[in-house]
Design a protein around this motif. Structure first.
Motif, mmCIF file in Angstrom:
data_model
loop_
_atom_site.group_PDB
_atom_site.id
_atom_site.type_symbol
_atom_site.label_atom_id
_atom_site.label_comp_id
_atom_site.label_asym_id
_atom_site.label_seq_id
_atom_site.Cartn_x
_atom_site.Cartn_y
_atom_site.Cartn_z
ATOM 1 N N GLN A 293 -10.927 2.449 9.866
ATOM 2 C CA GLN A 293 -9.857 2.084 8.936
ATOM 3 C C GLN A 293 -10.421 1.511 7.640
ATOM 4 O O GLN A 293 -9.897 1.791 6.557
ATOM 5 C CB GLN A 293 -8.898 1.085 9.591
ATOM 6 N N SER A 294 -11.500 0.719 7.743
ATOM 7 C CA SER A 294 -12.090 0.142 6.530
ATOM 8 C C SER A 294 -12.671 1.217 5.615
ATOM 9 O O SER A 294 -12.839 0.993 4.419
ATOM 10 C CB SER A 294 -13.167 -0.885 6.887
ATOM 11 N N LEU A 295 -12.954 2.381 6.179
ATOM 12 C CA LEU A 295 -13.452 3.509 5.392
ATOM 13 C C LEU A 295 -12.302 4.337 4.797
ATOM 14 O O LEU A 295 -12.540 5.344 4.135
ATOM 15 C CB LEU A 295 -14.348 4.402 6.251
ATOM 16 N N GLY A 296 -11.053 3.919 5.080
ATOM 17 C CA GLY A 296 -9.901 4.566 4.471
ATOM 18 C C GLY A 296 -9.216 5.617 5.326
ATOM 19 O O GLY A 296 -8.311 6.305 4.850
ATOM 20 N N TYR A 297 -9.624 5.737 6.576
ATOM 21 C CA TYR A 297 -9.004 6.725 7.465
ATOM 22 C C TYR A 297 -7.872 6.087 8.262
ATOM 23 O O TYR A 297 -7.829 4.878 8.453
ATOM 24 C CB TYR A 297 -10.048 7.318 8.416
ATOM 25 N N HIS A 298 -6.983 6.920 8.751
ATOM 26 C CA HIS A 298 -5.853 6.458 9.555
ATOM 27 C C HIS A 298 -6.226 6.486 11.027
ATOM 28 O O HIS A 298 -6.805 7.464 11.511
ATOM 29 C CB HIS A 298 -4.629 7.348 9.313
ATOM 30 N N VAL A 299 -5.862 5.391 11.725
ATOM 31 C CA VAL A 299 -6.105 5.302 13.162
ATOM 32 C C VAL A 299 -4.786 4.944 13.831
ATOM 33 O O VAL A 299 -4.207 3.891 13.567
ATOM 34 C CB VAL A 299 -7.171 4.239 13.513
ATOM 35 N N LEU A 300 -4.315 5.831 14.695
ATOM 36 C CA LEU A 300 -3.148 5.524 15.521
ATOM 37 C C LEU A 300 -3.657 4.898 16.806
ATOM 38 O O LEU A 300 -4.798 5.115 17.206
ATOM 39 C CB LEU A 300 -2.346 6.790 15.804
ATOM 40 N N ASN A 301 -2.788 4.134 17.470
ATOM 41 C CA ASN A 301 -3.239 3.362 18.621
ATOM 42 C C ASN A 301 -2.271 3.524 19.792
ATOM 43 O O ASN A 301 -1.082 3.210 19.673
ATOM 44 C CB ASN A 301 -3.348 1.891 18.208
ATOM 45 N N ASP B 264 4.289 9.826 15.084
ATOM 46 C CA ASP B 264 3.380 9.218 14.109
ATOM 47 C C ASP B 264 2.391 10.235 13.547
ATOM 48 O O ASP B 264 2.100 10.244 12.353
ATOM 49 C CB ASP B 264 2.616 8.055 14.747
ATOM 50 N N ARG B 265 1.890 11.090 14.414
ATOM 51 C CA ARG B 265 0.936 12.116 13.981
ATOM 52 C C ARG B 265 1.621 13.087 13.009
ATOM 53 O O ARG B 265 1.042 13.476 11.997
ATOM 54 C CB ARG B 265 0.395 12.856 15.205
ATOM 55 N N GLN B 266 2.836 13.466 13.310
ATOM 56 C CA GLN B 266 3.577 14.386 12.447
ATOM 57 C C GLN B 266 3.809 13.771 11.068
ATOM 58 O O GLN B 266 3.671 14.444 10.045
ATOM 59 C CB GLN B 266 4.897 14.768 13.100
#
Length: 130
Positions: free
Chosen positions: A22-30, A98-100
């Motif tokens: 996330q700190s690199l700017g990517y999205h992470v779902l959990n 969320d992915r959609q």
């Protein structure tokens, strides 16, 4: 959208790696976040959970007491299996939603922090697995 599964058992560093990603700017779902959402009063499976495990698992505010529910399901594999059969399809629906949303917003790459990826045989759902 590229879909990357991030998995591992408890204490393997998924949360740390998710934070770095996330700190690199990517999205992470959990998955755990969606599991919490699946247990809320507003969830479509809430009433089935109460019917299955009884009203004694409710807190005074009417929400599920996760500790009480956990005491039941983690002491008995059959009870855990019943809870998973109710909650996991809802978690998958929330994740799909969320992915959609991410895909529709033009995101090219997203990660999913999911502890039970292999146990739930979801390998084919991902482009890569870490």
């Amino acid at each position: 959208m590229k879909w990357i599964g991030l998995t591992g058992g408890m204490g393997t560093g998924k949360t740390t790696v998710s934070g770095i990603i996330q700190s690199l700017g990517y999205h992470v779902l959990n998955a755990d976040k969606n599991a919490h959402e699946a247990l809320q009063k507003t969830s479509p499976v809430f009433s089935r959970i109460i019917q299955t495990f009884g009203p004694h698992i409710l807190r005074p505010d009417g929400e599920i007491d996760r500790k009480k529910l956990g005491d039941i399901v983690f002491a008995d594999k059959f009870q855990l299996s019943k809870l998973e059969s109710i909650v996991h399809p809802q978690i998958q629906e929330l994740t799909k939603r969320d992915r959609q949303k991410l895909a529709e917003s033009g995101i090219a790459l997203a990660f999913y922090d999911i502890p039970l990826l292999f146990e739930k045989r979801l390998e084919k759902s991902f482009d890569k697995i870490l």
